[in-house]
Scaffold this active site. Sequence first.
Site, PDB file in Angstrom:
ATOM      1  N   SER A   1       0.847  -1.182   0.000  1.00 17.76           N
ATOM      2  CA  SER A   1       0.000   0.000   0.000  1.00 17.76           C
ATOM      3  C   SER A   1       0.889   1.240   0.000  1.00 17.76           C
ATOM      4  O   SER A   1       1.834   1.342   0.783  1.00 17.76           O
ATOM      5  CB  SER A   1      -0.890  -0.009   1.253  1.00 17.76           C
ATOM      6  N   GLY A   2       0.612   2.176  -0.907  1.00 24.73           N
ATOM      7  CA  GLY A   2       1.424   3.376  -1.006  1.00 24.73           C
ATOM      8  C   GLY A   2       2.573   3.279  -1.975  1.00 24.73           C
ATOM      9  O   GLY A   2       3.287   4.260  -2.199  1.00 24.73           O
TER      10      GLY A   2
ATOM     11  N   SER B   1      -2.181  -8.110  -3.374  1.00 26.26           N
ATOM     12  CA  SER B   1      -1.961  -9.539  -3.648  1.00 26.26           C
ATOM     13  C   SER B   1      -0.628 -10.017  -3.068  1.00 26.26           C
ATOM     14  O   SER B   1       0.312 -10.290  -3.804  1.00 26.26           O
ATOM     15  CB  SER B   1      -2.029  -9.826  -5.148  1.00 26.26           C
TER      16      SER B   1
END
Length: 201
Positions: free
Chosen positions: A31-32, A103
């Site tokens: 994330s990010g 994922s």
Amino acid sequence: MYTRIMHELPTKAHQTRYGHPGAIIWLTGLSGAGKSTLSLNLERRLFEQGYFVTALDGDELREDLNADLGFSPSDRTENVRRVAAVARFMANRGALVIVSLISPFEEDRQRARAASHVPFRLVHVDASLDVCQRRDPKGFYARVAKGGIQQFTGVTSPYEPPPSPDLLLKTGELSIAACIDRLVRLVEEAAPLERRTPQEH
């Protein structure tokens, strides 16, 4: 018992109409790391070039299709399975599908590739945890630090980097424009766009 539906329009008919085969470009990373940003920029670039293209974002799908899933390893596996099924269906109908999804597990990503039946390219959008925490575009890392999110990938839940992605993008070092140029080249190799004369449109 599942019965396979035989569509009246074969896959080749869609390829002829859109001028390119269907394919899946799968962006994985923390994330990010920049998956959504690259996905949306790539979608626009390919659309402008004439591709029948769509982007599937993991966060958006979590709000609807996968709203019943949590973040346990089994739920993460099911999340990937569902997104892969949607991407496969769309690609089989001729779309160039860009998936942006954390994922985190290699086995799930390889299962998605094996089930695709269309060109599938895995892209590791790679940024260090430190870079991702500084960016924190959706405020997730701040919530993790306050104990507001459990089982968060890269912090309290594992992320398995792809050992051999089709493309590695180090977004802590490369500009968005440079990443998009490399992604476009990957797409053009996987699903080349047929150049047509004006009267053929």
